[in-house]
Design a protein around this motif. Structure first.
Motif, PDB file in Angstrom:
ATOM      1  N   TRP A 104       0.850  -1.181   0.000  1.00 19.48           N
ATOM      2  CA  TRP A 104       0.000   0.000   0.000  1.00 19.48           C
ATOM      3  C   TRP A 104       0.886   1.231   0.000  1.00 19.48           C
ATOM      4  O   TRP A 104       2.090   1.175   0.218  1.00 19.48           O
ATOM      5  CB  TRP A 104      -0.933   0.002   1.208  1.00 19.48           C
ATOM      6  CG  TRP A 104      -0.239  -0.313   2.494  1.00 19.48           C
ATOM      7  CD1 TRP A 104       0.364   0.552   3.351  1.00 19.48           C
ATOM      8  CD2 TRP A 104      -0.043  -1.614   3.065  1.00 19.48           C
ATOM      9  NE1 TRP A 104       0.917  -0.117   4.419  1.00 19.48           N
ATOM     10  CE2 TRP A 104       0.685  -1.449   4.262  1.00 19.48           C
ATOM     11  CE3 TRP A 104      -0.413  -2.908   2.672  1.00 19.48           C
ATOM     12  CZ2 TRP A 104       1.038  -2.521   5.069  1.00 19.48           C
ATOM     13  CZ3 TRP A 104      -0.054  -3.969   3.481  1.00 19.48           C
ATOM     14  CH2 TRP A 104       0.663  -3.767   4.668  1.00 19.48           C
ATOM     15  N   HIS A 106       0.237   5.869   0.511  1.00 25.75           N
ATOM     16  CA  HIS A 106      -0.495   6.832   1.342  1.00 25.75           C
ATOM     17  C   HIS A 106      -1.974   6.959   0.965  1.00 25.75           C
ATOM     18  O   HIS A 106      -2.728   7.599   1.680  1.00 25.75           O
ATOM     19  CB  HIS A 106       0.187   8.203   1.253  1.00 25.75           C
ATOM     20  CG  HIS A 106       0.124   8.813  -0.110  1.00 25.75           C
ATOM     21  ND1 HIS A 106       0.899   8.355  -1.158  1.00 25.75           N
ATOM     22  CD2 HIS A 106      -0.631   9.812  -0.599  1.00 25.75           C
ATOM     23  CE1 HIS A 106       0.627   9.065  -2.241  1.00 25.75           C
ATOM     24  NE2 HIS A 106      -0.295   9.954  -1.923  1.00 25.75           N
ATOM     25  N   ARG A 107      -2.399   6.300  -0.152  1.00 25.01           N
ATOM     26  CA  ARG A 107      -3.797   6.397  -0.574  1.00 25.01           C
ATOM     27  C   ARG A 107      -4.474   5.056  -0.833  1.00 25.01           C
ATOM     28  O   ARG A 107      -5.649   4.888  -0.561  1.00 25.01           O
ATOM     29  CB  ARG A 107      -3.898   7.235  -1.851  1.00 25.01           C
ATOM     30  CG  ARG A 107      -3.434   8.660  -1.665  1.00 25.01           C
ATOM     31  CD  ARG A 107      -3.475   9.429  -2.964  1.00 25.01           C
ATOM     32  NE  ARG A 107      -4.847   9.568  -3.440  1.00 25.01           N
ATOM     33  CZ  ARG A 107      -5.160   9.819  -4.708  1.00 25.01           C
ATOM     34  NH1 ARG A 107      -4.233   9.954  -5.606  1.00 25.01           N
ATOM     35  NH2 ARG A 107      -6.421   9.937  -5.056  1.00 25.01           N
ATOM     36  N   LYS A 136     -15.162  10.149   0.784  1.00 26.23           N
ATOM     37  CA  LYS A 136     -13.750  10.557   0.830  1.00 26.23           C
ATOM     38  C   LYS A 136     -12.887   9.355   1.179  1.00 26.23           C
ATOM     39  O   LYS A 136     -13.286   8.495   1.959  1.00 26.23           O
ATOM     40  CB  LYS A 136     -13.529  11.655   1.889  1.00 26.23           C
ATOM     41  CG  LYS A 136     -14.407  12.872   1.723  1.00 26.23           C
ATOM     42  CD  LYS A 136     -13.886  13.751   0.620  1.00 26.23           C
ATOM     43  CE  LYS A 136     -14.736  15.019   0.576  1.00 26.23           C
ATOM     44  NZ  LYS A 136     -14.498  15.794  -0.585  1.00 26.23           N
ATOM     45  N   ASP A 139      -7.300   7.549   4.956  1.00 27.90           N
ATOM     46  CA  ASP A 139      -5.858   7.323   4.973  1.00 27.90           C
ATOM     47  C   ASP A 139      -5.591   5.907   5.473  1.00 27.90           C
ATOM     48  O   ASP A 139      -6.121   5.502   6.511  1.00 27.90           O
ATOM     49  CB  ASP A 139      -5.193   8.343   5.903  1.00 27.90           C
ATOM     50  CG  ASP A 139      -3.680   8.269   5.909  1.00 27.90           C
ATOM     51  OD1 ASP A 139      -3.119   7.148   5.920  1.00 27.90           O
ATOM     52  OD2 ASP A 139      -3.049   9.338   5.902  1.00 27.90           O
ATOM     53  N   THR A 141      -3.302   4.687   7.103  1.00 24.16           N
ATOM     54  CA  THR A 141      -2.822   4.663   8.488  1.00 24.16           C
ATOM     55  C   THR A 141      -3.992   4.504   9.460  1.00 24.16           C
ATOM     56  O   THR A 141      -3.895   3.757  10.436  1.00 24.16           O
ATOM     57  CB  THR A 141      -2.026   5.946   8.807  1.00 24.16           C
ATOM     58  OG1 THR A 141      -0.981   6.080   7.851  1.00 24.16           O
ATOM     59  CG2 THR A 141      -1.425   5.893  10.195  1.00 24.16           C
ATOM     60  N   ARG A 142      -5.096   5.197   9.199  1.00 28.63           N
ATOM     61  CA  ARG A 142      -6.295   5.052  10.045  1.00 28.63           C
ATOM     62  C   ARG A 142      -6.845   3.638   9.981  1.00 28.63           C
ATOM     63  O   ARG A 142      -7.330   3.100  10.978  1.00 28.63           O
ATOM     64  CB  ARG A 142      -7.378   6.041   9.616  1.00 28.63           C
ATOM     65  CG  ARG A 142      -7.104   7.460  10.029  1.00 28.63           C
ATOM     66  CD  ARG A 142      -8.241   8.401   9.634  1.00 28.63           C
ATOM     67  NE  ARG A 142      -9.516   8.020  10.224  1.00 28.63           N
ATOM     68  CZ  ARG A 142     -10.701   8.339   9.709  1.00 28.63           C
ATOM     69  NH1 ARG A 142     -10.787   9.045   8.598  1.00 28.63           N
ATOM     70  NH2 ARG A 142     -11.811   7.957  10.304  1.00 28.63           N
ATOM     71  N   SER A 151       1.561  -0.398  10.173  1.00 23.17           N
ATOM     72  CA  SER A 151       1.157   0.266   8.937  1.00 23.17           C
ATOM     73  C   SER A 151       2.261   0.365   7.891  1.00 23.17           C
ATOM     74  O   SER A 151       2.086   1.021   6.881  1.00 23.17           O
ATOM     75  CB  SER A 151       0.630   1.668   9.255  1.00 23.17           C
ATOM     76  OG  SER A 151       1.655   2.450   9.835  1.00 23.17           O
TER      77      SER A 151
END
Length: 177
Positions: A104, A106-107, A136, A139, A141-142, A151
């Motif tokens: 993965w 950042h998107r 939307k 991220d 990371t969330r 992550s």
């Protein structure tokens, strides 16, 4: 029509399957039925993508992602795909699908899926997927925090990184002819 019965069968078959790590493979077995075929008596290319969809959903279940999506009221969407069709899948042929996340950024999440007939790879698809909330993107990371997982992505294979780079040069929206 979406194969809801096949999806229910897959979820039932894998209900007690062990959990998977984020980059471990989910393997499932299928058969090409008469309702899957096109005019050439082989699996329709659109149906192939739908069969791969089933693999991604069970993969999401086994990694805990489906539970997290329900809890957070997030959605899962496909944001791109590159497919190689290399071997026809005739009526009644049995085959195996292999689905796994390869990494993965950042998107997006990148998922490699393959269809095998015995020792021959018939199809390989690379999907770009995103988690969404109220239209939307979330991220990654969330997502990992919600999953209780680390992550850090493994290094993306060169062919995946090259596809990402090439796709970034593609105009959007496309020219309307």
């Amino acid at each position: 029509m979406y194969p809801f019965l096949r999806l229910a069968k897959e979820m039932w078959l894998h209900r007690d399957a062990p959990d998977l790590g984020l980059t471990e493979a989910h393997i499932s077995r299928h058969r090409c039925w008469p309702h899957d075929i096109d005019g050439f008596l082989e699996m329709n290319n659109g149906r192939i993508l739908t069969i791969l969809d089933l693999g991604r959903l069970v993969l999401a279940k086994r990694t805990g992602l489906l539970t997290t999506l329900r809890e957070k009221k997030w959605g899962l969407t496909m944001a791109g795909v590159s497919v190689r069709y290399r071997k026809r899948i005739p009526t009644f042929q049995t085959f195996t699908t292999v689905s796994r996340a390869v990494g993965w950024d950042h998107r997006f999440f990148y998922i490699d899926q393959q269809i095998w007939i015995g020792e021959d790879c018939a199809v390989q698809a690379l999907y770009r997927s995103a988690i969404v909330e109220k239209g939307k993107m979330v991220d990654p990371t969330r997502v990992f925090e919600a999953l209780g997982a680390g992550s850090e992505s493994p290094d993306l294979p060169d062919w995946v990184a090259n596809w990402i780079a090439a796709d970034a040069t593609r105009p959007w929206p496309p020219d309307r002819h």
